[in-house]
Scaffold this motif. Structure first.
Motif, PDB file in Angstrom:
ATOM      1  N   LEU A 359      -1.061   7.308  11.598  1.00 29.18           N
ATOM      2  CA  LEU A 359      -0.145   6.607  10.693  1.00 29.18           C
ATOM      3  C   LEU A 359      -0.644   5.222  10.280  1.00 29.18           C
ATOM      4  N   PRO A 360      -1.178   4.394  11.195  1.00 27.36           N
ATOM      5  CA  PRO A 360      -1.731   3.116  10.730  1.00 27.36           C
ATOM      6  C   PRO A 360      -2.840   3.278   9.695  1.00 27.36           C
ATOM      7  N   VAL A 361      -3.741   4.238   9.899  1.00 34.92           N
ATOM      8  CA  VAL A 361      -4.816   4.463   8.931  1.00 34.92           C
ATOM      9  C   VAL A 361      -4.236   4.973   7.610  1.00 34.92           C
ATOM     10  N   THR A 362      -3.240   5.843   7.710  1.00 38.78           N
ATOM     11  CA  THR A 362      -2.590   6.340   6.492  1.00 38.78           C
ATOM     12  C   THR A 362      -1.972   5.201   5.702  1.00 38.78           C
ATOM     13  N   ALA A 363      -1.297   4.286   6.393  1.00 35.05           N
ATOM     14  CA  ALA A 363      -0.688   3.141   5.710  1.00 35.05           C
ATOM     15  C   ALA A 363      -1.747   2.321   4.981  1.00 35.05           C
ATOM     16  N   LEU A 364      -2.895   2.110   5.628  1.00 37.64           N
ATOM     17  CA  LEU A 364      -3.971   1.352   5.001  1.00 37.64           C
ATOM     18  C   LEU A 364      -4.509   2.070   3.765  1.00 37.64           C
ATOM     19  N   LEU A 365      -4.684   3.387   3.862  1.00 37.64           N
ATOM     20  CA  LEU A 365      -5.184   4.155   2.720  1.00 37.64           C
ATOM     21  C   LEU A 365      -4.183   4.166   1.568  1.00 37.64           C
ATOM     22  N   VAL A 366      -2.898   4.214   1.897  1.00 42.97           N
ATOM     23  CA  VAL A 366      -1.869   4.182   0.856  1.00 42.97           C
ATOM     24  C   VAL A 366      -1.935   2.853   0.097  1.00 42.97           C
ATOM     25  N   ILE A 367      -2.134   1.761   0.832  1.00 43.56           N
ATOM     26  CA  ILE A 367      -2.281   0.454   0.170  1.00 43.56           C
ATOM     27  C   ILE A 367      -3.504   0.457  -0.743  1.00 43.56           C
ATOM     28  N   CYS A 368      -4.590   1.063  -0.297  1.00 42.59           N
ATOM     29  CA  CYS A 368      -5.799   1.146  -1.140  1.00 42.59           C
ATOM     30  C   CYS A 368      -5.548   1.944  -2.412  1.00 42.59           C
ATOM     31  N   CYS A 369      -4.633   2.901  -2.358  1.00 39.28           N
ATOM     32  CA  CYS A 369      -4.317   3.699  -3.545  1.00 39.28           C
ATOM     33  C   CYS A 369      -3.730   2.848  -4.666  1.00 39.28           C
ATOM     34  N   THR A 370      -3.230   1.676  -4.323  1.00 41.26           N
ATOM     35  CA  THR A 370      -2.636   0.781  -5.325  1.00 41.26           C
ATOM     36  C   THR A 370      -3.609   0.505  -6.466  1.00 41.26           C
ATOM     37  N   PHE A 371      -4.889   0.507  -6.179  1.00 36.82           N
ATOM     38  CA  PHE A 371      -5.898   0.101  -7.160  1.00 36.82           C
ATOM     39  C   PHE A 371      -6.443   1.272  -7.973  1.00 36.82           C
ATOM     40  N   LEU A 372      -5.785   2.427  -7.927  1.00 42.42           N
ATOM     41  CA  LEU A 372      -6.269   3.609  -8.639  1.00 42.42           C
ATOM     42  C   LEU A 372      -5.593   3.795  -9.992  1.00 42.42           C
ATOM     43  N   GLY A 373      -4.931   2.763 -10.468  1.00 43.80           N
ATOM     44  CA  GLY A 373      -4.345   2.818 -11.798  1.00 43.80           C
ATOM     45  C   GLY A 373      -3.241   3.838 -11.917  1.00 43.80           C
ATOM     46  N   GLU A 374      -3.281   4.660 -12.984  1.00 44.61           N
ATOM     47  CA  GLU A 374      -2.196   5.607 -13.249  1.00 44.61           C
ATOM     48  C   GLU A 374      -2.142   6.742 -12.232  1.00 44.61           C
ATOM     49  N   TRP A 375      -3.178   6.872 -11.421  1.00 49.08           N
ATOM     50  CA  TRP A 375      -3.202   7.928 -10.395  1.00 49.08           C
ATOM     51  C   TRP A 375      -2.771   7.418  -9.028  1.00 49.08           C
ATOM     52  N   ALA A 376      -2.289   6.189  -8.953  1.00 52.78           N
ATOM     53  CA  ALA A 376      -1.984   5.576  -7.658  1.00 52.78           C
ATOM     54  C   ALA A 376      -0.889   6.336  -6.904  1.00 52.78           C
ATOM     55  N   VAL A 377       0.189   6.698  -7.592  1.00 41.07           N
ATOM     56  CA  VAL A 377       1.314   7.359  -6.914  1.00 41.07           C
ATOM     57  C   VAL A 377       0.904   8.742  -6.427  1.00 41.07           C
ATOM     58  N   LEU A 378       0.223   9.495  -7.273  1.00 44.78           N
ATOM     59  CA  LEU A 378      -0.226  10.827  -6.848  1.00 44.78           C
ATOM     60  C   LEU A 378      -1.174  10.713  -5.664  1.00 44.78           C
ATOM     61  N   ALA A 379      -2.100   9.762  -5.708  1.00 49.16           N
ATOM     62  CA  ALA A 379      -3.037   9.587  -4.595  1.00 49.16           C
ATOM     63  C   ALA A 379      -2.296   9.210  -3.316  1.00 49.16           C
ATOM     64  N   ALA A 380      -1.305   8.326  -3.428  1.00 46.02           N
ATOM     65  CA  ALA A 380      -0.534   7.942  -2.248  1.00 46.02           C
ATOM     66  C   ALA A 380       0.214   9.135  -1.678  1.00 46.02           C
ATOM     67  N   GLY A 381       0.726   9.993  -2.561  1.00 44.57           N
ATOM     68  CA  GLY A 381       1.403  11.201  -2.095  1.00 44.57           C
ATOM     69  C   GLY A 381       0.463  12.147  -1.378  1.00 44.57           C
ATOM     70  N   LEU A 382      -0.737  12.314  -1.924  1.00 45.31           N
ATOM     71  CA  LEU A 382      -1.724  13.198  -1.294  1.00 45.31           C
ATOM     72  C   LEU A 382      -2.168  12.646   0.063  1.00 45.31           C
ATOM     73  N   VAL A 383      -2.347  11.333   0.137  1.00 42.71           N
ATOM     74  CA  VAL A 383      -2.722  10.718   1.412  1.00 42.71           C
ATOM     75  C   VAL A 383      -1.614  10.906   2.443  1.00 42.71           C
ATOM     76  N   SER A 384      -0.374  10.727   2.025  1.00 43.89           N
ATOM     77  CA  SER A 384       0.758  10.903   2.947  1.00 43.89           C
ATOM     78  C   SER A 384       0.833  12.336   3.446  1.00 43.89           C
ATOM     79  N   ALA A 385       0.654  13.290   2.524  1.00 39.45           N
ATOM     80  CA  ALA A 385       0.670  14.701   2.930  1.00 39.45           C
ATOM     81  C   ALA A 385      -0.482  15.018   3.866  1.00 39.45           C
ATOM     82  N   ALA A 386      -1.647  14.424   3.602  1.00 35.55           N
ATOM     83  CA  ALA A 386      -2.801  14.646   4.476  1.00 35.55           C
ATOM     84  C   ALA A 386      -2.542  14.115   5.878  1.00 35.55           C
TER      85      ALA A 386
END
Length: 412
Positions: A359-386
């Motif tokens: 979970l700590p690593v997931t939280a960090l990766l979700v924050i990194c998804c912020t910089f993916l532009g219009e794909w940020a939310v989808l990427a954060a969702g995929l990271v959470s599911a992973a």
């Protein structure tokens, strides 16, 4: 066929619906099959109105570009919502006897919740806390009456605890009057002082005698409220997507946001409920930390829904903020939710560094998804599911190794 069994006597403090009025005595911590009552479920549902109002105001300030002010206003208003729910839930876990008077007083508290909800918008927009304070007056008078009723039926240290609660609740309510009477620059300091005072009331009241809250019941109550907050998140995001499609015909741009938002909500539900936390609540100290920490869980879960609305509005050009800021409105509360759930729940049931780090690593990766532009939310969702998949896999592997070790161990 007629049953020949005779009804068993109710345990001390258990609800006995056949009587109109009863002494408000403490319920037992070891009651079997203790679950939330229909009245408690109604109480929770009425909080949806207040949460929805707070989320809508957060969206409004966020899309207007007043992010910092919006977060501060949201934090203060959500504290009022959360603390009102906390006060009732822990009292009910210890003293709910479900007689007519208890029901009537609780319905009065629900009326106070609805008044509180009506005051959310003025509190956000003009820092006018009069309606919120009036809602609290209604709830607090009812809560004080409940504690005095419990004190009347109690003796010794238990009676002292009930009286401390009644006095503390009333004194704090007087202190909150500063939000109404003092000039606006002083109101933030009033909030900070009074929030600390409110948090200290249970600690002081129970320092000599703890109330008989029921661990399984409390865990269920918090779980149900988490579901309600996540449900409000889904509802808010759905309305936002529907409105954007109807007005701007932007289905292609919104599908990744909708998919990512659902993955985040589904993952949040899975991660929260994967462990039976009631077994960890064995002392008042643990319960205080766990209960207070849920402010961040509830607030961040509700903020995810508001963030999804902000992203939708930014995508269709209705928000005056950048894509990065809109993405952060989803990824930051998601990361906060993951970290807080790990701190309060998951870490107590994880074995080994690999499970602890999920979970700590997931939280960090979700924050990194912020910089993916219009794909940020989808990427954060995929990271959470992973992260869910990783957690399930690691748990299954550990269980498999435990079974293999047990099978090959020599007989004693």
């Amino acid at each position: 066929m007629m049953s020949s069994s005779t009804p068993q006597p109710a345990p001390p403090g258990a609800r006995q619906p056949e009587r109109l009025l009863r002494r408000l005595t403490a319920r037992g911590r070891e009651e079997a099959h203790r679950v939330s009552s229909p009245l408690e479920l109604l109480f929770d549902l009425c909080f949806v109105v207040a949460i929805a109002q707070a989320g809508a105001q957060l969206v409004h300030t966020g899309t207007a570009g007043h992010v910092a002010q919006g977060i501060l206003n949201y934090a203060t208003v959500f504290f009022a919502i959360w603390w009102a729910w906390m006060n009732f839930s822990w009292f009910a876990s210890a003293y709910d006897n479900d007689d007519a008077l208890y029901r009537v007083v609780t319905l009065g508290q629900i009326a106070g919740v609805l008044v509180l909800a009506a005051g959310v918008a003025p509190a956000f927009e003009r820092h006018d806390y009069l309606v919120v304070w009036l809602g609290y007056v209604i709830m607090r008078l009812a809560m004080t009456a409940q504690w005095l009723r419990a004190a009347r039926a109690a003796e010794g240290a238990e009676r002292t605890t009930a009286l401390r609660y009644a006095g503390g609740v009333l004194l704090c309510q007087v202190g909150w009057l500063g939000l109404v009477l003092l000039p606006e620059p002083a109101r933030l300091w009033v909030f900070l002082v009074m929030a600390v005072a409110e948090l200290c009331v249970p600690v002081y009241a129970e320092k000599d005698h703890g109330t008989s809250w029921h661990a399984h019941h409390i865990a269920e109550r918090y779980g149900l409220f988490t579901i309600i907050v996540l449900g409000e998140t889904v509802a808010a995001a759905t309305v936002a997507v529907k409105s954007a499609v109807d007005e701007h015909d932007a289905l292609g741009e919104l599908l990744p946001i909708a998919a990512g938002g659902l993955l985040i909500v589904f993952s949040a539900w899975w991660i929260y409920f994967v462990v039976p936390i009631h077994g960890h609540l064995r002392s008042s100290t643990q319960a205080f930390l766990w209960g207070y920490g849920h402010y961040l869980i509830f607030a961040s879960a509700a903020a995810i829904g508001a963030g999804l609305e902000v992203v939708v509005e930014q995508t269709v050009g209705k928000a005056h903020i950048s894509t990065l800021s809109a993405s952060a409105a989803v990824t930051l509360p998601t990361a906060l939710f993951l970290l807080t759930v790990w701190a309060l729940h998951a870490r107590h049931f994880k074995a080994g560094i690999s499970q602890q780090l999920v979970l700590p690593v997931t939280a960090l990766l979700v924050i990194c998804c912020t910089f993916l532009g219009e794909w940020a939310v989808l990427a954060a969702g995929l990271v959470s599911a992973a992260s869910v998949a990783a957690g399930v896999t690691l748990t299954a592997r550990r269980a498999s190794r435990a079974r293999e070790t047990g099978a090959t161990a020599p007989a004693a």
